[in-house]
Write a protein that holds these residues in place. Sequence first.
Motif, short mmCIF file in Angstrom:
data_model
loop_
_atom_site.label_atom_id
_atom_site.label_comp_id
_atom_site.label_asym_id
_atom_site.label_seq_id
_atom_site.Cartn_x
_atom_site.Cartn_y
_atom_site.Cartn_z
N GLY A 122 0.79 -1.13 0.13
CA GLY A 122 -0.09 0.00 0.18
C GLY A 122 0.86 1.19 -0.18
N THR A 123 0.04 2.38 -0.04
CA THR A 123 1.13 3.50 0.06
C THR A 123 0.16 4.91 0.42
N VAL A 124 0.78 5.91 0.70
CA VAL A 124 -0.03 7.03 1.12
C VAL A 124 -0.74 7.59 -0.02
N ALA A 125 -0.12 7.51 -1.40
CA ALA A 125 -0.39 8.20 -2.27
C ALA A 125 0.47 7.90 -3.53
N VAL A 126 0.09 7.97 -4.72
CA VAL A 126 0.77 7.85 -6.06
C VAL A 126 0.85 9.36 -6.59
N ILE A 127 2.14 9.68 -6.86
CA ILE A 127 2.30 11.01 -7.49
C ILE A 127 2.64 10.68 -8.97
N ARG A 128 2.00 11.48 -9.87
CA ARG A 128 2.27 11.20 -11.39
C ARG A 128 2.51 12.41 -11.95
N PRO A 129 3.92 12.89 -11.79
CA PRO A 129 4.27 14.19 -12.50
C PRO A 129 4.26 14.14 -14.07
N ARG A 130 4.10 15.19 -14.73
CA ARG A 130 4.30 15.32 -16.09
C ARG A 130 5.56 16.02 -16.37
N SER A 131 6.58 16.48 -15.77
CA SER A 131 7.54 17.30 -16.07
C SER A 131 8.57 17.04 -15.03
N THR A 132 9.90 17.45 -15.29
CA THR A 132 11.26 17.36 -14.19
C THR A 132 10.77 18.15 -13.18
N GLN A 133 10.27 19.33 -13.58
CA GLN A 133 10.11 20.54 -12.51
C GLN A 133 8.84 20.08 -11.56
N SER A 149 8.70 9.58 2.63
CA SER A 149 9.79 8.85 1.84
C SER A 149 9.11 8.47 0.36
N ILE A 150 9.97 8.33 -0.58
CA ILE A 150 9.45 8.15 -1.92
C ILE A 150 10.10 6.98 -2.50
N VAL A 151 9.35 6.33 -3.35
CA VAL A 151 9.66 5.15 -3.95
C VAL A 151 9.25 5.35 -5.55
N PRO A 152 10.42 5.54 -6.03
CA PRO A 152 10.23 5.79 -7.67
C PRO A 152 9.65 4.54 -8.46
N GLN A 153 9.21 4.79 -9.41
CA GLN A 153 8.38 3.53 -10.16
C GLN A 153 8.26 4.09 -11.54
N GLY A 154 8.91 2.88 -12.39
CA GLY A 154 8.83 3.21 -13.89
C GLY A 154 7.56 2.11 -14.23
N GLY A 155 8.09 1.07 -14.96
CA GLY A 155 6.85 0.22 -15.70
C GLY A 155 6.34 -0.76 -14.46
N ASN A 156 7.07 -1.01 -13.59
CA ASN A 156 6.95 -1.81 -12.41
C ASN A 156 7.06 -3.48 -12.84
N THR A 157 7.87 -3.49 -13.76
CA THR A 157 8.05 -4.89 -14.26
C THR A 157 9.20 -5.46 -13.72
N VAL A 173 4.33 6.34 -3.67
CA VAL A 173 5.06 5.95 -4.88
C VAL A 173 5.09 7.19 -6.01
N LEU A 174 6.22 7.37 -6.43
CA LEU A 174 6.23 8.46 -7.51
C LEU A 174 6.55 7.62 -8.87
N SER A 175 5.27 7.62 -9.82
CA SER A 175 5.20 6.93 -11.17
C SER A 175 5.93 8.01 -12.02
N LEU A 176 6.69 7.52 -13.03
CA LEU A 176 7.33 8.43 -14.13
C LEU A 176 6.67 8.23 -15.50
N SER A 177 5.16 7.29 -15.31
CA SER A 177 4.65 6.92 -16.38
C SER A 177 4.01 7.96 -17.42
N GLY A 195 9.85 7.86 -18.68
CA GLY A 195 8.58 6.92 -18.55
C GLY A 195 8.24 6.32 -19.92
N CYS A 196 9.12 6.42 -20.76
CA CYS A 196 8.68 5.97 -22.24
C CYS A 196 9.10 4.48 -22.16
N ILE A 197 8.09 3.86 -22.81
CA ILE A 197 8.27 2.47 -22.79
C ILE A 197 9.32 2.10 -23.55
N LEU A 198 10.06 1.01 -23.52
CA LEU A 198 11.12 0.61 -24.15
C LEU A 198 11.00 0.22 -25.77
#
Length: 481
Positions: A50-61, A76-84, A100-104, A124-127
Amino acid sequence: MTSAGTIEDAKGPAEQRLALRQMLGEDIVLSETEELLRFCRDWHGDVTSGTVAVIRPRSTQQVAAAVKACRELGLSIVPQGGNTGLVLGAIPDAPERQVVLSLSRMNRIRKIDPADFSAVVESGCILSELKDAIAKMGMFFPLALGAQGSCQIGGNVSTNAGGVNVLRYGMTRELVLGLEVVLPDGSILEGLSTLRKDNRGIDLKQLFIGAEGTLGIITAVSVKLTPYPDHVATALLGLASLEDAIKLYRRARRDCCDLMSAFEFMPPLAFTLAQEAMPDLPIPISAEYPAYVLMEISGSGLVDVDDLMQRFLEGVMEEGLVLDGTIAASQTQARNLWLIREGMNEGQAKRGTHMRTDISVPLSQLASFVEEAEKAVSEALPGAVSVSYGHVGDGNVHLNVLPPAGSTPEERIQLIYRAKTVVNEVLDRYTGSISAEHGIGRLKRPDFDARLPATRRKLLTALKHAVDPEMIMNPGCQLRF
């Protein structure tokens, strides 16, 4: 600033979620339970957190703003990409204190420059999407993984992913020219250079490649490209033993030189597992040989890889090193050969929770290690099935163990723990690595910690304290500092 501990005591998860939405915006922060679940479950569905929240930013800023907000709130922050990932590196282990900070959403390809043989892409670009876009311009990005349809380039870099093309092109680390990283204080390290040679002191990007988000959040990557290999020859070969597969690799490395891009070994069980996952998958070779090799050579321009493959196989078959084989006559046939390798993984998953490894030993000892480790597993765990396969050229073997059919969840957990202990005991005698390509994450942290020399521990600890003194970046991953 108020200390992290004081703020954490003052605000619970509900208040922290509300504060994040106020500070970062409704569009950026997910907080509903049903929305969060898919970010808190590992790829195979074995672990749900579980997590407090999921943050999904759109830019580096926005990533930088999110890091600053989390610091202020004591999160604390758990960075996450495609979660594979396969080692729980992107799954929270303290749900009431971590986001969770998602870069998707950061999935743009900023630039492809064929003249410079480089590209700049957001994390967040898919390979597979990156590879396809590059291919349209006659270029090639060689990182190739079974999960490339869902994994993201930032996660590939953060875990220093391997894949099937390592023996020719190297790990992800060798494909990276530069990085853009948001640091734990919210500042931005801007290093997206595409220079091949830059000897101005310590190469800072190397600190973040393979760090699994413990030192910062990779937001963009500049990568090396090569000309597209439009000539590819793929062969599936039957051999008498894994030792013969090692001999064949040495011959192929000499005769095919750097044109050999993949050399995978598989057991006979691979065909059964692949067809359990894909019943209609054609198997173009007898399943009666003790060992199999999936070999690929590729090139571009004036290189005739088909002739090279034919001449190479004629020689080794005349000598009896290869007993049987088939060469793909089309891209479809080549794809079907690779589906055997990929389907084997899916077939294992269909048999339920099992032990997965990604260990490495010196190439010269690979065959003896597999023999000794499989024997140790069979003696300690009667009824369990060992499945050993991997990348011969780089000494990486996936020695997985499947519990007997009908095992209860509790029995599976006990067997996996016992199997891991047995395999690692053999691995230690070979001075091998418990992680060749998947990383450490949370799953392998105890085994990593138990084998970490004091001097290396001292350096890693000093680095973590210097870059992330408040310990907010992916705590619990790799080491507990």
